[in-house]
Design an enzyme around this catalytic site. Structure first.
Site, PDB file in Angstrom:
ATOM      1  N   GLU A   1       0.794  -1.235   0.000  1.00  0.00           N
ATOM      2  CA  GLU A   1       0.000   0.000   0.000  1.00  0.00           C
ATOM      3  C   GLU A   1       0.827   1.286   0.000  1.00  0.00           C
ATOM      4  OE1 GLU A   1      -2.850  -0.417   3.206  1.00  0.00           O
ATOM      5  OE2 GLU A   1      -3.506  -2.360   2.479  1.00  0.00           O
TER       6      GLU A   1
ATOM      7  N   ASN B   1       1.983  -5.128  -3.201  1.00  0.00           N
ATOM      8  CA  ASN B   1       0.573  -5.414  -2.911  1.00  0.00           C
ATOM      9  C   ASN B   1      -0.181  -4.115  -2.621  1.00  0.00           C
ATOM     10  OD1 ASN B   1      -1.501  -7.436  -2.256  1.00  0.00           O
ATOM     11  ND2 ASN B   1      -1.278  -6.748  -0.127  1.00  0.00           N
TER      12      ASN B   1
ATOM     13  N   GLU C   1      -6.377 -10.450  -1.219  1.00  0.00           N
ATOM     14  CA  GLU C   1      -7.172 -10.209   0.001  1.00  0.00           C
ATOM     15  C   GLU C   1      -8.658 -10.150  -0.323  1.00  0.00           C
ATOM     16  OE1 GLU C   1      -5.693  -6.867   2.298  1.00  0.00           O
ATOM     17  OE2 GLU C   1      -3.609  -7.348   1.833  1.00  0.00           O
TER      18      GLU C   1
ATOM     19  N   ASP D   1     -12.458 -10.086  -0.681  1.00  0.00           N
ATOM     20  CA  ASP D   1     -13.743 -10.187   0.009  1.00  0.00           C
ATOM     21  C   ASP D   1     -14.713  -9.267  -0.719  1.00  0.00           C
ATOM     22  OD1 ASP D   1     -12.687  -7.769   1.043  1.00  0.00           O
ATOM     23  OD2 ASP D   1     -12.449  -8.570   3.074  1.00  0.00           O
TER      24      ASP D   1
HETATM   25  O1  9MR Z   1      -7.518  -7.917   8.553  1.00  0.00           O
HETATM   26  C1  9MR Z   1      -6.553  -7.128   9.209  1.00  0.00           C
HETATM   27  C2  9MR Z   1      -7.098  -6.631  10.541  1.00  0.00           C
HETATM   28  O2  9MR Z   1      -7.251  -7.727  11.439  1.00  0.00           O
HETATM   29  C3  9MR Z   1      -6.172  -5.593  11.128  1.00  0.00           C
HETATM   30  O3  9MR Z   1      -6.779  -5.048  12.279  1.00  0.00           O
HETATM   31  C4  9MR Z   1      -5.880  -4.530  10.113  1.00  0.00           C
HETATM   32  C5  9MR Z   1      -4.940  -3.512  10.689  1.00  0.00           C
HETATM   33  O4  9MR Z   1      -4.617  -2.519   9.812  1.00  0.00           O
HETATM   34  O5  9MR Z   1      -5.312  -5.106   8.940  1.00  0.00           O
HETATM   35  C6  9MR Z   1      -6.197  -5.966   8.317  1.00  0.00           C
HETATM   36  O6  9MR Z   1      -5.637  -6.466   7.122  1.00  0.00           O
HETATM   37  C7  9MR Z   1      -5.325  -5.497   6.132  1.00  0.00           C
HETATM   38  C8  9MR Z   1      -4.135  -6.008   5.375  1.00  0.00           C
HETATM   39  O7  9MR Z   1      -3.082  -6.297   6.257  1.00  0.00           O
HETATM   40  C9  9MR Z   1      -3.686  -5.011   4.318  1.00  0.00           C
HETATM   41  N1  9MR Z   1      -4.757  -4.637   3.447  1.00  0.00           N
HETATM   42  C10 9MR Z   1      -5.991  -4.235   4.104  1.00  0.00           C
HETATM   43  C11 9MR Z   1      -6.441  -5.285   5.100  1.00  0.00           C
HETATM   44  C12 9MR Z   1      -7.768  -4.932   5.706  1.00  0.00           C
HETATM   45  O8  9MR Z   1      -7.682  -3.769   6.468  1.00  0.00           O
END
Ligand code: 9MR
Length: 456
Positions: A160, A202, A265, A267
């Site tokens: 990101e 990513n 990722e 959904d």
């Molecule tokens: O699913 C993840 C969640 O449990 C965490 O709290 C969060 C913290 O920023 O990150 C989420 O996963 C993210 C991923 O690492 C990167 N892309 C976005 C995802 C959803 O927020």
């Protein structure tokens, strides 16, 4: 892949011979349809994975679905910077290792997520800037990638780093302020630490052709032109009630740069045509030969970060949803499977590699070994000779006291001494000069002798 193609040609042969085509379709369709996501994806050489949480591995419903359906895992949080280096120079890999071992013991690929990201940094890193942050960040990449060396299928090296909106520019962050070359420095450090892992960039909101994805595209093109080591691009695909019309075209334009693409990722909000959107994503990946796999961001709706949106393939009780069925159907329909030439990432050798040229033989095998005190993971590459191969068996001799505990993409026979591995359905047929890989994990020391390969 081969299984699917073979049955298609059978079907055509039946049609030409004027036999009952409708009946043939029904029978063949039933016989070749895999009944789980991972097995179905594997038929075209792809994986179907899930993001998982170490804290849920004690939940029997959760792990039951995980081990039955998925052949890849991504740690949802356990390999992030805050989790792995909570204070500077002190590393904690316990939960990351739990995810890794869960995946490897199930014969799954493990995606590492994520080495550098502006979010989920430990407090100490948030307070750094400039050269102190740059060196801490690169050291972090080196240490974490080294810890997992040889075991990770693909790393999200940088996550990101591009801004939302129409600029196509980098996101402002303390990392970005260390200099625009921070991303390539991270990729180079990751390659040096784990030459065999595929290295991915990513991001989200890059799922169609837009300013942000074009910013990423321009970076990847530049990296490829200058020899910066990058192997893959991850498209997060956190989708709402629609999917960009150029979703597949966007994947394809990146693939055409010479990188793999992965849906990392996925959904999809339940409010709209959830099953249809899942099917469209699946079909797009299946249509792009360099789309190597799909990962959904959680297992049951209740496991999702998108509370209340029910965006996953299993309901709160672990039942399959309509979206599950639409994904399985799309996977079973097959897809484009031209394998890209394996990227040869490294200038430095993998930990230990032996090759057997097998003069005159129909196939040869080489093993790449990652060992630690008391255990090892071996990755074996099988290569056909100058003629196509229809079935192969690789023999490996283990040192005394060592034993195989699990294998993937091959069926093992025996666990100690001389162990043989036979191809599974989807990787037995190799074109002349073609290759495939399988692996096994064991206790004790790994094999030191060159494996042999026999065809047929
Ligand atoms: O699913 C993840 C969640 O449990 C965490 O709290 C969060 C913290 O920023 O990150 C989420 O996963 C993210 C991923 O690492 C990167 N892309 C976005 C995802 C959803 O927020």
């Amino acid at each position: 892949m081969s299984l699917f193609r073979k049955n298609r040609s059978l079907l055509l042969a039946s049609a030409a011979a004027g036999v009952a085509v409708a009946a043939s379709i029904a029978v063949i369709g039933t016989a070749e349809a895999a009944s789980t996501l991972g097995a179905s994806a594997a038929q075209s050489g792809r994986y179907y994975g899930a993001a998982i949480a170490a804290g849920k591995l004690g939940d029997a419903t959760y792990t039951g679905i995980l081990t039955r359906e998925f052949n890849a895992v991504t740690p949802e949080n356990e390999m992030k910077w805050d989790a792995t280096e909570p204070s500077q120079g002190r590393y904690t890999f316990t939960n990351g290792d739990r995810i890794l071992n869960q995946g490897l013991s199930n014969g799954s690929k493990v995606r590492g997520h994520a080495l550098l990201w502006h979010a989920q940094q430990p407090g100490w890193a948030q307070s750094l800037s400039g050269s102190a942050l740059r060196s801490a960040a690169i050291n972090h990449v080196t240490q974490v990638a080294t810890h997992y060396q040889g075991k990770i299928y693909a790393w999200d090296v940088v996550n990101e780093a591009f801004a939302d909106g129409g600029s196509g520019a980098r996101r402002d962050s303390t990392l970005q302020r260390t200099g625009n070359d921070w991303i390539e420095a991270a990729f180079r450090a990751a390659r040096a630490a784990d030459p065999n892992a595929k290295l991915c960039y990513n991001d989200y909101n890059t799922d169609g052709v837009n300013a942000k994805s074009t910013g990423v595209y321009t970076m990847v093109k530049d990296f490829k032109a200058r020899g910066v080591p990058i192997d893959c691009v991850g498209f997060q695909s956190h989708l709402g009630t629609g999917i960009p019309g150029d979703y597949q075209a966007n994947l394809q334009r990146f693939a055409d740069l010479g990188v793999d693409v992965q849906i990392t990722e996925l959904d999809v909000a339940q409010g709209g045509n959830q099953a249809g959107i899942y099917a469209s994503v699946t079909r797009a990946c299946m249509a792009v030969s360099r789309c190597t796999g799909i990962t959904v961001w959680g297992i049951r709706d209740s496991d999702s970060w998108r509370t209340g949106e029910n965006p996953l393939l299993f309901d709160n009780s672990g039942n399959k949803k309509a979206a599950y069925t639409s994904v399985l159907t799309a996977l079973n329909a097959g897809g484009s499977t031209t394998s890209p030439a394996p990227s040869s990432p490294s200038s430095s050798p993998s930990p230990s590699t032996s090759t057997s040229p097998q003069p005159g033989g129909a196939c040869s095998a080489s093993v790449s070994l990652n060992s630690w005190n008391g255990g090892f993971v071996a990755t074996v590459r099988v290569t056909a000779g100058s003629a196509p191969v229809n079935g192969w068996t690789v023999g490996v001799t283990l040192p005394s006291g060592s034993a195989v505990t699990s294998a993937w993409s091959a069926t093992g026979s025996g666990t100690a001494g001389t162990v043989s591995f036979r191809n599974v359905d989807y990787n037995g047929q190799l074109a002349a000069g073609g290759t495939t890989e399988f692996g096994f994990q064991g206790t004790g020391a790994g094999p030191t002798a060159t494996p042999n390969c026999s065809a047929g």
